[in-house]
Design a protein around this motif. Structure first.
Motif, PDB file in Angstrom:
ATOM      1  N   ARG A  49       8.221  12.896 -42.376  1.00 11.05           N
ATOM      2  CA  ARG A  49       9.548  12.277 -42.506  1.00 11.05           C
ATOM      3  C   ARG A  49       9.446  10.826 -42.961  1.00 11.05           C
ATOM      4  NH1 ARG A  49      14.016  14.549 -39.965  1.00 11.05           N
ATOM      5  NH2 ARG A  49      14.704  12.500 -39.239  1.00 11.05           N
ATOM      6  N   LEU A  52       8.483  10.837 -46.589  1.00 14.08           N
ATOM      7  CA  LEU A  52       9.607  11.190 -47.461  1.00 14.08           C
ATOM      8  C   LEU A  52      10.685  10.109 -47.502  1.00 14.08           C
ATOM      9  CD1 LEU A  52       9.895  14.893 -46.280  1.00 14.08           C
ATOM     10  CD2 LEU A  52       9.423  14.194 -48.627  1.00 14.08           C
ATOM     11  N   VAL A  54      12.922   9.566 -45.050  1.00 13.52           N
ATOM     12  CA  VAL A  54      14.126   9.862 -44.259  1.00 13.52           C
ATOM     13  C   VAL A  54      14.050   9.227 -42.878  1.00 13.52           C
ATOM     14  CG1 VAL A  54      14.840  11.998 -45.378  1.00 13.52           C
ATOM     15  CG2 VAL A  54      13.185  12.101 -43.542  1.00 13.52           C
ATOM     16  N   TYR A  72      10.386  18.387 -51.518  1.00 11.81           N
ATOM     17  CA  TYR A  72      10.189  18.739 -50.105  1.00 11.81           C
ATOM     18  C   TYR A  72      10.548  20.209 -49.869  1.00 11.81           C
ATOM     19  CZ  TYR A  72      10.863  18.749 -45.035  1.00 11.81           C
ATOM     20  OH  TYR A  72      10.800  19.059 -43.697  1.00 11.81           O
ATOM     21  N   PRO A  74      11.176  22.565 -46.723  1.00 12.96           N
ATOM     22  CA  PRO A  74      11.288  22.595 -45.254  1.00 12.96           C
ATOM     23  C   PRO A  74      10.753  23.911 -44.694  1.00 12.96           C
ATOM     24  CG  PRO A  74      13.399  23.111 -46.236  1.00 12.96           C
ATOM     25  CD  PRO A  74      12.452  22.837 -47.377  1.00 12.96           C
ATOM     26  N   VAL A  79      16.258  27.559 -42.384  1.00 12.19           N
ATOM     27  CA  VAL A  79      17.221  27.950 -43.417  1.00 12.19           C
ATOM     28  C   VAL A  79      18.258  28.918 -42.845  1.00 12.19           C
ATOM     29  CG1 VAL A  79      17.476  29.180 -45.620  1.00 12.19           C
ATOM     30  CG2 VAL A  79      15.527  27.652 -45.262  1.00 12.19           C
ATOM     31  N   ASP A  80      19.529  28.716 -43.210  1.00  5.31           N
ATOM     32  CA  ASP A  80      20.588  29.642 -42.827  1.00  5.31           C
ATOM     33  C   ASP A  80      20.626  30.749 -43.880  1.00  5.31           C
ATOM     34  OD1 ASP A  80      22.874  31.022 -42.205  1.00  5.31           O
ATOM     35  OD2 ASP A  80      24.247  29.330 -42.433  1.00  5.31           O
ATOM     36  N   VAL A  90      20.255  27.841 -55.253  1.00  9.72           N
ATOM     37  CA  VAL A  90      19.348  27.084 -54.385  1.00  9.72           C
ATOM     38  C   VAL A  90      18.412  26.223 -55.235  1.00  9.72           C
ATOM     39  CG1 VAL A  90      17.425  27.268 -52.751  1.00  9.72           C
ATOM     40  CG2 VAL A  90      19.426  28.711 -52.460  1.00  9.72           C
ATOM     41  N   MET A  93      19.950  23.063 -56.753  1.00  3.17           N
ATOM     42  CA  MET A  93      20.517  22.061 -55.846  1.00  3.17           C
ATOM     43  C   MET A  93      19.913  20.668 -55.991  1.00  3.17           C
ATOM     44  SD  MET A  93      21.009  24.005 -52.251  1.00  3.17           S
ATOM     45  CE  MET A  93      22.244  25.281 -52.043  1.00  3.17           C
ATOM     46  N   THR A  94      18.622  20.601 -56.307  1.00  5.97           N
ATOM     47  CA  THR A  94      17.966  19.284 -56.303  1.00  5.97           C
ATOM     48  C   THR A  94      18.507  18.352 -57.379  1.00  5.97           C
ATOM     49  OG1 THR A  94      16.205  20.406 -57.483  1.00  5.97           O
ATOM     50  CG2 THR A  94      15.738  19.766 -55.250  1.00  5.97           C
ATOM     51  N   SER A  96      21.670  17.487 -57.699  1.00  7.12           N
ATOM     52  CA  SER A  96      23.056  17.297 -57.269  1.00  7.12           C
ATOM     53  C   SER A  96      23.487  15.836 -57.322  1.00  7.12           C
ATOM     54  CB  SER A  96      23.230  17.805 -55.836  1.00  7.12           C
ATOM     55  OG  SER A  96      22.974  19.177 -55.780  1.00  7.12           O
ATOM     56  N   ALA A  97      22.590  14.929 -56.932  1.00 10.66           N
ATOM     57  CA  ALA A  97      22.968  13.521 -56.812  1.00 10.66           C
ATOM     58  C   ALA A  97      23.417  12.980 -58.170  1.00 10.66           C
ATOM     59  CB  ALA A  97      21.790  12.716 -56.282  1.00 10.66           C
ATOM     60  N   GLY A  98      24.599  12.360 -58.168  1.00 10.18           N
ATOM     61  CA  GLY A  98      25.092  11.718 -59.386  1.00 10.18           C
ATOM     62  C   GLY A  98      25.649  12.671 -60.423  1.00 10.18           C
ATOM     63  N   PHE A 141      12.083  28.184 -52.239  1.00 11.39           N
ATOM     64  CA  PHE A 141      12.191  26.785 -51.792  1.00 11.39           C
ATOM     65  C   PHE A 141      11.125  25.902 -52.431  1.00 11.39           C
ATOM     66  CE2 PHE A 141      14.897  29.060 -49.013  1.00 11.39           C
ATOM     67  CZ  PHE A 141      15.973  28.203 -48.890  1.00 11.39           C
ATOM     68  N   ARG A 144      12.660  25.232 -55.769  1.00 15.41           N
ATOM     69  CA  ARG A 144      13.678  24.177 -55.677  1.00 15.41           C
ATOM     70  C   ARG A 144      13.028  22.799 -55.711  1.00 15.41           C
ATOM     71  NH1 ARG A 144      17.592  23.463 -50.483  1.00 15.41           N
ATOM     72  NH2 ARG A 144      15.601  22.919 -49.518  1.00 15.41           N
TER      73      ARG A 144
END
Lengths: 259, 281
Positions: A49, A52, A54, A72, A74, A79-80, A90, A93-94, A96-98, A141, A144
């Motif tokens: 952590r 990374l 966080v 990363y 996890p 995971v749900d 999925v 997703m990486t 997404s920002a901006g 994952f 991703r």
């Protein structure tokens, strides 16, 4: 000498008043493939952590190479699997920002398909994530994380809860990725099945107990200091094999009670 | 003759206004309900509607504009609930219970002490289509357009932060800001729909259409498209039935939604049944 992409200098980290990591110093090179091992609560996940970004170090300094891209993966247990997303969603997703445009562009769709092919998941983009096998789910994952084109791939317990063949599949994949130029850091409980195959292991219990290649690091003295329990180490085919002495004792007692 | 009977309520302006607000509210709650259901936040939706009751009562007593008073109260409560939800010291459910029931209790006391208690309380608890004004239509439409714009433009971040907040944070998504935004959208939605649906049944309108839609699709994007339709249709059918059967409008809307859920659940068969066990509702 290989360039360092992440460097820890005397790093400590806390959760409130509880010390999780104490005075950790280490270097991760650009071509590194490193396993972090240690018992539950030893600070493995905290170390990841902090790496990374966080979680912040309470003392010491973490230096990352300028512009370092992190991927990363996890633990799959977190995971749900009932969440309504497809494999392609999925992986995408990486990015997404901006991004304000909600739809996946044609270029992104092609890139997603490319990374899925790279990981042996071609044609599965429109499947729901729960419809895949354990090994395929772990690969989604990893895909991703790779879609972000990382310099350093960080994996938390990548073989936790998987069967032997899936573990082999994941290890082969990680070796391929490392050979393609991606630096890898992973945490694991799996000393025999995963850690002993890696070129470098860091044994952690709050601080760094030992750091080096498996044959140098995996020995009874280091393992007892790391895990607080006696363990035997055998050597087979140039690789260390850890034998848990406590379990050995229990199996003797159980066999005795069966007489 | 039957067609004329069915069209009879449309002669009345109060019904047309109420129907318009109810349909927009159904679509809006259906849309936001997707996040409520997938994040396991149904209790927060329930708590927030109770918290907003305090703001509505305070604004009535202080003669402040309802949307302004309840709006500020609701958004502050929403952000507070969001923050408390992340704490683990006393358990999020207990903390939310304290904040929202405390707010509800303050609202009750204010109306008892200073307001026309019985009429106001019933109107806020159960909603009233008779009381729908032009301001309500404007407010619910404005919030619906705003929420739709935010969800379209923030779709990728909302999806990532809902599915995997920790990794989203690592990828550069401002997960804290996304959560505050969601709570603010929820608060605004509850405020503008409370006068029609009522405090007690808003959380049902937030949960039931989204839960029904979850049984129909495995795609997040399709859920966001279908859930507002389910919510709007439930409101439309519920309002019409309520007029003809002379029953509570909000109660009938929710009952229609629950019947739709039951039908989809039954039709969905074994596949749906295996999925419902994992719903966070």
């Amino acid at each position: 000498m290989t360039e360092s992409i992440v460097r820890f200098d005397g790093v400590s980290a806390t959760y409130g008043r509880i010390l999780a990591l104490e005075n950790v110093s280490l270097d991760l090179p650009a071509n590194g493939f490193v396993g972090i091992v240690g018992p539950s609560g030893s600070g493995k996940t905290t170390l990841l952590r902090v790496l990374l970004g966080v979680m912040h170090a309470s003392h010491g300094k973490v230096t990352r190479k300028s512009g370092l891209r992190l991927g990363y993966v996890p633990q799959v247990e977190s995971v749900d699997w009932n969440f309504p997303v497809t494999v392609a969603e999925v992986v995408g997703m990486t990015r997404s920002a901006g991004r304000w445009w909600p739809r996946t562009t044609d270029q992104e769709r092609n890139e997603i398909e490319t990374v899925l092919c790279q990981l042996g998941l071609e044609g599965l983009g429109e499947r729901h994530i729960r419809e895949l096998s354990g090994g395929q789910q772990q690969r989604v994952f990893i895909a991703r994380a790779l879609f972000h084109k990382p310099d350093l791939l960080v994996l938390d317990e990548p073989t936790s809860g998987v069967d032997v063949s899936t573990r082999h599949e994941i290890l082969h994949l990680l070796v391929d990725l490392h050979e393609s130029g991606v630096a890898i850091v992973l945490s694991t409980h799996d000393l025999n099945g995963l850690a002993s195959h890696l070129p470098r292991i860091i044994c952690v219990n709050k601080g760094v107990i030992a750091d080096g290649p498996p044959l140098a690091v995996i020995n009874p003295e280091v393992l007892e200091r790391t895990y607080g329990a006696p363990m035997q180490v055998l050597e087979h085919g140039g690789m260390p094999i850890v034998v848990d002495q406590l379990e050995h004792t229990i199996s003797h007692r159980l066999r005795g009670s069966g007489k | 003759m039957i067609a004329l009977d069915l069209l009879e309520p449309y002669k009345y302006e109060f019904f047309r206004n109420g129907l318009l607000v109810a349909v927009i509210a159904g679509a809006l709650c259906g849309l936001l309900g997707v996040f409520v259901v997938l994040r396991g936040m149904s209790y927060i939706g329930h708590g927030l509607s109770h918290a907003v009751f305090g703001g509505a009562a305070a604004s009535a007593v202080m003669k402040v504009n309802y949307f302004l008073g309840a709006g500020i109260w609701g958004i502050v409560s929403g952000v507070l609930i969001g923050r408390i939800s992340r704490k683990r010291v006393i358990g999020a459910d207990a903390a939310i219970g304290v904040v929202t029931t405390g707010s509800f209790a303050v609202g009750l006391m204010l109306l008892n002490r200073y307001g026309q208690a019985k009429r106001s309380i019933e109107a806020v608890l159960f909603g009233s289509v008779l009381g729908v004004q032009t301001a309500d239509i404007v407010a619910v439409s404005a919030v619906a357009i705003g929420v739709l714009a935010i969800i379209v433009l923030g779709y990728r971040r909302l999806l990532y932060a809902t599915f995997d907040p920790e990794v989203a944070r690592i990828s550069g998504v401002r997960v804290g800001a996304v959560e505050v935004l969601l709570m603010a959208m929820l608060s605004c939605t509850i405020i503008v729909t409370m006068r029609v649906i009522g405090t007690l049944l808003i959380s049902a309108l937030l949960v039931v259409p989204a839960a029904t839609t979850r049984l129909m699709t495995n795609s997040f994007a399709r859920m966001l498209t279908i859930a507002p339709i389910v919510g709007a249709v439930s409101s439309f059918v519920g309002m019409n039935l309520a007029y003809h059967w002379d029953t509570s409008a909000s109660g009938t809307i929710i009952a229609v939604g629950v019947v739709a859920f039951a039908v989809v659940y039954a039709v969905g068969g074994i596949r749906s049944r295996s999925r419902i066990g994992h719903l966070h509702v």
